[in-house]
Design a protein around this motif. Sequence first.
Motif, mmCIF file in Angstrom:
data_model
loop_
_atom_site.group_PDB
_atom_site.id
_atom_site.type_symbol
_atom_site.label_atom_id
_atom_site.label_comp_id
_atom_site.label_asym_id
_atom_site.label_seq_id
_atom_site.Cartn_x
_atom_site.Cartn_y
_atom_site.Cartn_z
ATOM 1 N N TYR A 1 0.847 -1.195 0.000
ATOM 2 C CA TYR A 1 0.000 0.000 0.000
ATOM 3 C C TYR A 1 0.878 1.240 0.000
ATOM 4 O O TYR A 1 1.872 1.321 0.731
ATOM 5 N N TYR A 2 0.468 2.218 -0.811
ATOM 6 C CA TYR A 2 1.090 3.529 -0.879
ATOM 7 C C TYR A 2 0.043 4.546 -0.460
ATOM 8 O O TYR A 2 -1.122 4.434 -0.856
ATOM 9 N N ILE A 3 0.453 5.526 0.350
ATOM 10 C CA ILE A 3 -0.513 6.500 0.846
ATOM 11 C C ILE A 3 -0.046 7.925 0.604
ATOM 12 O O ILE A 3 1.128 8.198 0.426
ATOM 13 N N LYS A 4 -1.029 8.822 0.599
ATOM 14 C CA LYS A 4 -0.813 10.258 0.734
ATOM 15 C C LYS A 4 -1.575 10.642 1.998
ATOM 16 O O LYS A 4 -2.734 10.262 2.168
ATOM 17 N N THR A 5 -0.902 11.365 2.875
ATOM 18 C CA THR A 5 -1.517 11.732 4.140
ATOM 19 C C THR A 5 -2.060 13.147 4.107
ATOM 20 O O THR A 5 -1.682 13.956 3.248
ATOM 21 N N VAL A 6 -2.918 13.447 5.075
ATOM 22 C CA VAL A 6 -3.455 14.791 5.226
ATOM 23 C C VAL A 6 -2.307 15.766 5.468
ATOM 24 O O VAL A 6 -2.297 16.874 4.926
ATOM 25 N N GLU A 7 -1.315 15.328 6.242
ATOM 26 C CA GLU A 7 -0.185 16.184 6.572
ATOM 27 C C GLU A 7 0.751 16.422 5.390
ATOM 28 O O GLU A 7 1.443 17.437 5.327
ATOM 29 N N ASN A 8 0.819 15.471 4.459
ATOM 30 C CA ASN A 8 1.760 15.569 3.343
ATOM 31 C C ASN A 8 1.071 15.086 2.051
ATOM 32 O O ASN A 8 1.409 14.036 1.520
ATOM 33 N N PRO A 9 0.117 15.853 1.544
ATOM 34 C CA PRO A 9 -0.678 15.399 0.400
ATOM 35 C C PRO A 9 0.059 15.340 -0.937
ATOM 36 O O PRO A 9 -0.439 14.745 -1.888
ATOM 37 N N GLU A 10 1.234 15.932 -1.019
ATOM 38 C CA GLU A 10 1.978 15.959 -2.279
ATOM 39 C C GLU A 10 2.882 14.754 -2.478
ATOM 40 O O GLU A 10 3.358 14.515 -3.584
ATOM 41 N N GLU A 11 3.136 13.990 -1.407
ATOM 42 C CA GLU A 11 4.081 12.876 -1.502
ATOM 43 C C GLU A 11 3.371 11.550 -1.233
ATOM 44 O O GLU A 11 2.685 11.383 -0.237
ATOM 45 N N GLU A 12 3.563 10.619 -2.146
ATOM 46 C CA GLU A 12 3.039 9.264 -1.955
ATOM 47 C C GLU A 12 4.180 8.391 -1.445
ATOM 48 O O GLU A 12 5.265 8.384 -2.020
ATOM 49 N N VAL A 13 3.921 7.668 -0.363
ATOM 50 C CA VAL A 13 4.956 6.818 0.226
ATOM 51 C C VAL A 13 4.422 5.399 0.424
ATOM 52 O O VAL A 13 3.244 5.197 0.722
ATOM 53 N N GLY A 14 5.319 4.440 0.218
ATOM 54 C CA GLY A 14 4.989 3.063 0.532
ATOM 55 C C GLY A 14 4.910 2.924 2.039
ATOM 56 O O GLY A 14 5.820 3.364 2.742
ATOM 57 N N ILE A 15 3.834 2.336 2.518
ATOM 58 C CA ILE A 15 3.662 2.270 3.962
ATOM 59 C C ILE A 15 3.709 0.842 4.515
ATOM 60 O O ILE A 15 4.247 0.607 5.589
ATOM 61 N N ILE A 16 3.165 -0.123 3.764
ATOM 62 C CA ILE A 16 3.069 -1.456 4.344
ATOM 63 C C ILE A 16 2.934 -2.525 3.255
ATOM 64 O O ILE A 16 2.341 -2.288 2.209
ATOM 65 N N HIS A 17 3.523 -3.685 3.536
ATOM 66 C CA HIS A 17 3.411 -4.855 2.664
ATOM 67 C C HIS A 17 2.448 -5.844 3.318
ATOM 68 O O HIS A 17 2.470 -6.025 4.541
ATOM 69 N N PHE A 18 1.630 -6.473 2.493
ATOM 70 C CA PHE A 18 0.662 -7.460 2.974
ATOM 71 C C PHE A 18 0.781 -8.761 2.197
ATOM 72 O O PHE A 18 1.055 -8.739 0.994
ATOM 73 N N MET A 19 0.515 -9.838 2.876
ATOM 74 C CA MET A 19 0.217 -11.128 2.249
ATOM 75 C C MET A 19 -1.008 -11.651 2.977
ATOM 76 O O MET A 19 -1.089 -11.572 4.213
ATOM 77 N N ALA A 20 -1.974 -12.153 2.222
ATOM 78 C CA ALA A 20 -3.209 -12.635 2.837
ATOM 79 C C ALA A 20 -3.747 -13.827 2.071
ATOM 80 O O ALA A 20 -3.537 -13.957 0.863
ATOM 81 N N ILE A 21 -4.449 -14.653 2.803
ATOM 82 C CA ILE A 21 -5.212 -15.766 2.232
ATOM 83 C C ILE A 21 -6.644 -15.573 2.701
ATOM 84 O O ILE A 21 -6.894 -15.393 3.902
ATOM 85 N N TRP A 22 -7.566 -15.583 1.767
ATOM 86 C CA TRP A 22 -8.981 -15.437 2.091
ATOM 87 C C TRP A 22 -9.759 -16.675 1.674
ATOM 88 O O TRP A 22 -9.540 -17.217 0.590
ATOM 89 N N GLU A 23 -10.674 -17.097 2.523
ATOM 90 C CA GLU A 23 -11.639 -18.153 2.216
ATOM 91 C C GLU A 23 -12.977 -17.490 1.948
ATOM 92 O O GLU A 23 -13.336 -16.521 2.625
ATOM 93 N N LEU A 24 -13.700 -18.005 0.974
ATOM 94 C CA LEU A 24 -14.994 -17.440 0.620
ATOM 95 C C LEU A 24 -16.139 -18.275 1.174
ATOM 96 O O LEU A 24 -16.012 -19.492 1.337
ATOM 97 N N LYS A 25 -17.231 -17.596 1.451
ATOM 98 C CA LYS A 25 -18.484 -18.234 1.848
ATOM 99 C C LYS A 25 -19.605 -17.377 1.289
ATOM 100 O O LYS A 25 -19.579 -16.148 1.432
ATOM 101 N N ASP A 26 -20.571 -17.992 0.654
ATOM 102 C CA ASP A 26 -21.693 -17.261 0.054
ATOM 103 C C ASP A 26 -21.205 -16.185 -0.919
ATOM 104 O O ASP A 26 -21.747 -15.083 -0.981
ATOM 105 N N SER A 27 -20.130 -16.476 -1.650
ATOM 106 C CA SER A 27 -19.547 -15.571 -2.652
ATOM 107 C C SER A 27 -19.016 -14.273 -2.059
ATOM 108 O O SER A 27 -18.925 -13.256 -2.750
ATOM 109 N N LEU A 28 -18.647 -14.301 -0.766
ATOM 110 C CA LEU A 28 -18.028 -13.154 -0.107
ATOM 111 C C LEU A 28 -16.827 -13.627 0.700
ATOM 112 O O LEU A 28 -16.700 -14.812 1.011
ATOM 113 N N LEU A 29 -15.960 -12.682 1.061
ATOM 114 C CA LEU A 29 -14.776 -13.024 1.846
ATOM 115 C C LEU A 29 -15.199 -13.305 3.280
ATOM 116 O O LEU A 29 -15.836 -12.475 3.923
#
Length: 137
Positions: free
Chosen positions: A84-112
Amino acid sequence: MSKSAKDLVRGLYESDFFNDSSVLKQYLHKDAELYWNASTGFSKMTYKDITEMSSEMGKSFISLRSSITHLLADKNQVSIRLTYYIKTVENPEEEVGIIHFMAIWELKDSLLYKGYQISQPSDQDPQNLDAHIRIKS
């Protein structure tokens, strides 16, 4: 026509959930649970917890952009890897990488329904940044 499992997961992580937590209804089962291992520790979150967290995020971020590197599906399970890359209220001109994710999702009733997620804060190490360049999704 319902969305594919991959489209559903991609849609969640690319959505505007931080500005409008009602968007989560399109992706998450009402009984959704997220088991999240983060650098700050473990959290088990319900649908309500996720919506509350999303609302709080919207107070600090003006934009949130995901860069998905991997998106794999097997029957009713989907794995995703992204930064994820964000622009903050404090610094709206700069986009910074903030966090890396890995996830596994199981579905039920066609939803996560059940998510197992690991996150790690981003840093500016060139090798780390190269490892999270979009590969294929």
